[in-house]
Structures are given as structure tokens and as C-alpha cells.
Design a protein around this motif. Sequence first.
Motif, mmCIF file in Angstrom:
data_model
loop_
_atom_site.group_PDB
_atom_site.id
_atom_site.type_symbol
_atom_site.label_atom_id
_atom_site.label_comp_id
_atom_site.label_asym_id
_atom_site.label_seq_id
_atom_site.Cartn_x
_atom_site.Cartn_y
_atom_site.Cartn_z
ATOM 1 N N GLY A 192 -86.124 10.164 -74.645
ATOM 2 C CA GLY A 192 -86.654 9.653 -75.899
ATOM 3 C C GLY A 192 -85.750 8.694 -76.643
ATOM 4 O O GLY A 192 -85.812 8.596 -77.877
ATOM 5 N N VAL A 193 -84.912 7.936 -75.923
ATOM 6 C CA VAL A 193 -84.037 6.979 -76.586
ATOM 7 C C VAL A 193 -84.860 5.751 -76.986
ATOM 8 O O VAL A 193 -85.560 5.178 -76.148
ATOM 9 C CB VAL A 193 -82.884 6.533 -75.664
ATOM 10 N N PRO A 194 -84.809 5.319 -78.256
ATOM 11 C CA PRO A 194 -85.539 4.104 -78.666
ATOM 12 C C PRO A 194 -85.086 2.906 -77.839
ATOM 13 O O PRO A 194 -83.871 2.685 -77.685
ATOM 14 C CB PRO A 194 -85.151 3.939 -80.140
ATOM 15 N N PRO A 195 -86.011 2.112 -77.281
ATOM 16 C CA PRO A 195 -85.636 1.047 -76.348
ATOM 17 C C PRO A 195 -84.606 0.055 -76.869
ATOM 18 O O PRO A 195 -83.646 -0.280 -76.160
ATOM 19 C CB PRO A 195 -86.978 0.352 -76.061
ATOM 20 N N VAL A 196 -84.756 -0.435 -78.106
ATOM 21 C CA VAL A 196 -83.813 -1.435 -78.610
ATOM 22 C C VAL A 196 -82.437 -0.816 -78.838
ATOM 23 O O VAL A 196 -81.403 -1.411 -78.523
ATOM 24 C CB VAL A 196 -84.339 -2.083 -79.909
ATOM 25 N N VAL A 197 -82.403 0.393 -79.376
ATOM 26 C CA VAL A 197 -81.132 1.105 -79.571
ATOM 27 C C VAL A 197 -80.457 1.328 -78.220
ATOM 28 O O VAL A 197 -79.245 1.125 -78.065
ATOM 29 C CB VAL A 197 -81.367 2.448 -80.287
ATOM 30 N N TYR A 198 -81.232 1.737 -77.257
ATOM 31 C CA TYR A 198 -80.730 2.011 -75.911
ATOM 32 C C TYR A 198 -80.086 0.773 -75.303
ATOM 33 O O TYR A 198 -78.956 0.818 -74.808
ATOM 34 C CB TYR A 198 -81.897 2.485 -75.047
ATOM 35 N N PHE A 199 -80.801 -0.347 -75.389
ATOM 36 C CA PHE A 199 -80.273 -1.569 -74.792
ATOM 37 C C PHE A 199 -79.082 -2.094 -75.593
ATOM 38 O O PHE A 199 -78.115 -2.610 -75.026
ATOM 39 C CB PHE A 199 -81.355 -2.640 -74.696
ATOM 40 N N GLY A 200 -79.135 -1.958 -76.924
ATOM 41 C CA GLY A 200 -78.028 -2.416 -77.750
ATOM 42 C C GLY A 200 -76.740 -1.666 -77.457
ATOM 43 O O GLY A 200 -75.667 -2.264 -77.292
ATOM 44 N N LEU A 201 -76.823 -0.330 -77.384
ATOM 45 C CA LEU A 201 -75.640 0.466 -77.038
ATOM 46 C C LEU A 201 -75.128 0.118 -75.649
ATOM 47 O O LEU A 201 -73.919 -0.006 -75.421
ATOM 48 C CB LEU A 201 -75.982 1.957 -77.110
ATOM 49 N N GLY A 202 -76.062 -0.054 -74.718
ATOM 50 C CA GLY A 202 -75.667 -0.406 -73.356
ATOM 51 C C GLY A 202 -74.944 -1.743 -73.299
ATOM 52 O O GLY A 202 -73.951 -1.894 -72.571
ATOM 53 N N SER A 203 -75.407 -2.727 -74.080
ATOM 54 C CA SER A 203 -74.780 -4.052 -74.077
ATOM 55 C C SER A 203 -73.342 -3.982 -74.573
ATOM 56 O O SER A 203 -72.444 -4.628 -74.024
ATOM 57 C CB SER A 203 -75.586 -5.018 -74.956
ATOM 58 N N ILE A 204 -73.108 -3.202 -75.631
ATOM 59 C CA ILE A 204 -71.756 -3.053 -76.170
ATOM 60 C C ILE A 204 -70.837 -2.429 -75.117
ATOM 61 O O ILE A 204 -69.704 -2.886 -74.899
ATOM 62 C CB ILE A 204 -71.789 -2.194 -77.444
ATOM 63 N N LEU A 205 -71.321 -1.397 -74.449
ATOM 64 C CA LEU A 205 -70.514 -0.728 -73.427
ATOM 65 C C LEU A 205 -70.276 -1.632 -72.221
ATOM 66 O O LEU A 205 -69.191 -1.638 -71.634
ATOM 67 C CB LEU A 205 -71.214 0.562 -72.997
ATOM 68 N N GLN A 206 -71.290 -2.421 -71.841
ATOM 69 C CA GLN A 206 -71.133 -3.345 -70.718
ATOM 70 C C GLN A 206 -70.032 -4.367 -71.004
ATOM 71 O O GLN A 206 -69.202 -4.675 -70.132
ATOM 72 C CB GLN A 206 -72.464 -4.057 -70.459
ATOM 73 N N SER A 207 -70.036 -4.895 -72.213
ATOM 74 C CA SER A 207 -69.000 -5.856 -72.587
ATOM 75 C C SER A 207 -67.619 -5.207 -72.526
ATOM 76 O O SER A 207 -66.658 -5.792 -71.983
ATOM 77 C CB SER A 207 -69.267 -6.379 -74.006
ATOM 78 N N ALA A 208 -67.503 -3.988 -73.054
ATOM 79 C CA ALA A 208 -66.215 -3.296 -73.076
ATOM 80 C C ALA A 208 -65.706 -3.024 -71.664
ATOM 81 O O ALA A 208 -64.505 -3.148 -71.380
ATOM 82 C CB ALA A 208 -66.343 -1.982 -73.851
ATOM 83 N N MET A 209 -66.604 -2.655 -70.746
ATOM 84 C CA MET A 209 -66.195 -2.338 -69.380
ATOM 85 C C MET A 209 -65.625 -3.547 -68.642
ATOM 86 O O MET A 209 -64.799 -3.400 -67.731
ATOM 87 C CB MET A 209 -67.395 -1.785 -68.599
ATOM 88 N N LEU A 210 -66.073 -4.745 -69.019
ATOM 89 C CA LEU A 210 -65.638 -5.941 -68.306
ATOM 90 C C LEU A 210 -64.472 -6.662 -68.985
ATOM 91 O O LEU A 210 -64.068 -7.743 -68.541
ATOM 92 C CB LEU A 210 -66.824 -6.905 -68.155
ATOM 93 N N VAL A 211 -63.928 -6.076 -70.049
ATOM 94 C CA VAL A 211 -62.798 -6.700 -70.750
ATOM 95 C C VAL A 211 -61.613 -6.960 -69.812
ATOM 96 O O VAL A 211 -61.010 -8.047 -69.853
ATOM 97 C CB VAL A 211 -62.374 -5.861 -71.971
ATOM 98 N N PRO A 212 -61.201 -5.999 -68.948
ATOM 99 C CA PRO A 212 -60.066 -6.285 -68.058
ATOM 100 C C PRO A 212 -60.280 -7.525 -67.191
ATOM 101 O O PRO A 212 -59.360 -8.339 -67.033
ATOM 102 C CB PRO A 212 -59.960 -5.020 -67.204
ATOM 103 N N GLY A 213 -61.484 -7.690 -66.651
ATOM 104 C CA GLY A 213 -61.766 -8.866 -65.837
ATOM 105 C C GLY A 213 -61.735 -10.144 -66.651
ATOM 106 O O GLY A 213 -61.278 -11.193 -66.171
ATOM 107 N N ALA A 214 -62.214 -10.061 -67.897
ATOM 108 C CA ALA A 214 -62.200 -11.236 -68.767
ATOM 109 C C ALA A 214 -60.770 -11.625 -69.130
ATOM 110 O O ALA A 214 -60.418 -12.812 -69.152
ATOM 111 C CB ALA A 214 -63.008 -10.953 -70.031
#
Length: 287
Positions: free
Chosen positions: A177-199
Motif C-alpha cells: 500500500g505504498v503511495p506511488p509518487v511517495v514510493y518513486f520519490g523515496l526510491g529516486s533519493i536512494l538511487q542517487s545516494a547509492m551511486l555517489v561513489p561512482g560519481a
Amino acid sequence: MNATALSLVLVAAVVHAAWNLAAKRISSGGTQFVWLYYTVSAVLLLPVTVVLLVAEPERPQWSWLLAAVVTAVLHVAYGVVLQRGYRVGDLSVVYPVARGTGPLLSVLAAVLVLGERPGVLGLVGAFLVIAGVLVISTGRTAEDPRAVKAGILYGLLTGATIAGYTLWDAHSVTGLGVPPVVYFGLGSILQSAMLVPGALAGRAEVRRLWREQRREVLLVAVLSPVAYILVLFALTMAPVSLVAPARELSIVIGGVAAWLVLGESNAVRRLAGSVIVLSGIAAIAAA
């Protein structure tokens, strides 16, 4: 599939093909490009996510964060593998193989694991979509056979990640029951954080991409979330075994764009496969 869900999926397919065309135009920059567009997406979605979290009638659950972590891992894998595929293969190989493998695995898992029963017409439509994708992706599509093999390999790997995040996202927005926009927004923040070392390791490449190909970065950063949020809403209205293959109208658009915009060959085979894909989508719509 009801008309609203189908409409969301078809609009998402058009938007999805557009951002993949923009991504293919990136001359280089695998992880760095993926980090750039994930980060821009996260910045754009952050205020919307915060407002929705505050306004959401249901109190946020820790399960929402867990759901976002899993989808972030899967999407990071998807973004990196897809961009690597675009660096070594043609759009007209990587894109249809990836988009065809994903729904095939999604449908099989939805039927065998999740117990969905989409009906005979829906399944026929799903497999027509997949057959059309195979028609598009077979044959001579590049001068270098090694590029074709590499494109198919990365297309298959990308398709496996697509199946993984499609099934998990369907579970997250329906079962958890995760709201779709909240779900994608949280995921985007985490995706960016995970790729910081490569950046950080490729700071010079990040600066070059932002300086020389900012338009493509912004296009992908805006269009990618729009496409997938539409699909998340569709998943709340229809089973994943129908939504996943219906998204593949993007194959038709991407194939034509590869021919007209990028100058890739084999237009007749590509258009023939597109007709088969459209037939499958029509069957899904009638299911």
C-alpha cells in the motif's frame, strides 16, 4: 484491463520511448550519467514527496522505506546495465530485447508465483507482444556481429532487472500500500545516494556530461519518473501480468525512432514486428 489503466500504460510507453532515445544519444558516461539523471529526478521529486508524506491520510510505515530500498537497488542495476548496453549495442537491439524479456519474465512469475489468472485473451496478447519483440530484435542489425551479441546480452540482463522491479513494485503499491509518487520519490533519493561513489570517482565525466549534454540529462530525469509513476498507478488498477506487456507499445515507438532519428537499418522487419506488438496490445485491452 480497464480503460483508465490501459490509457496510463500507453501514455507511459510513449514517454518511456522518448527518454530511452535521449539516453541512447549520450556519447559516453555509464554510471556517471545514470547518477546525474537519478539525482536531478530526486531533486525534482523531493518537495512533492515531502508534501505527500505530510498530507497522506495513512501514517508512513517503515515497510514503505524497505520497499523503496529494494526498488532502488533494482533500478540502479537496471540503469547501469541499460546504459552499458547502449554504449556497446544498437538501440534497435538492446531496447526491444530488454523490453521483451522483462514482461515475459514478469508474466511467468505473476502466473506461477503470484497466482494471477489474466485469462486466455490476456495471455495470448502478452505472448504476441513478446513475439513481436523477437521479430524486431532478430536479423542483421549492425555491421559488427559482436555488437549484436553484446546488445542482446545486455538486453537480456536489462530485461531480468525489469522483471525484478516490475514484480516488486506491483507488490509494493498493492500489497504494501505504498503511495506511488511517495514510493518513486523515496526510491529516486536512494538511487542517487547509492551511486555517489561512482560519481565521485568520475567527477570529470560528470562535469563534462552536465556541460555538453545537459539537455539529454534533463529529458531523462523528467521523463523517466513520469513514465514509471504512470505505470505504478496502472498497477493499482490492473494485474501485473497485463500491465507489463502492455507497456511494450514503447517498442514500436522506439523502433521507428531508431530508424528515423538514429538512422538504424532493417525498417521493414522492425515495422512488421511492431504490427504484431500492436495486435498483442489490442488483445490485452480486450481482456
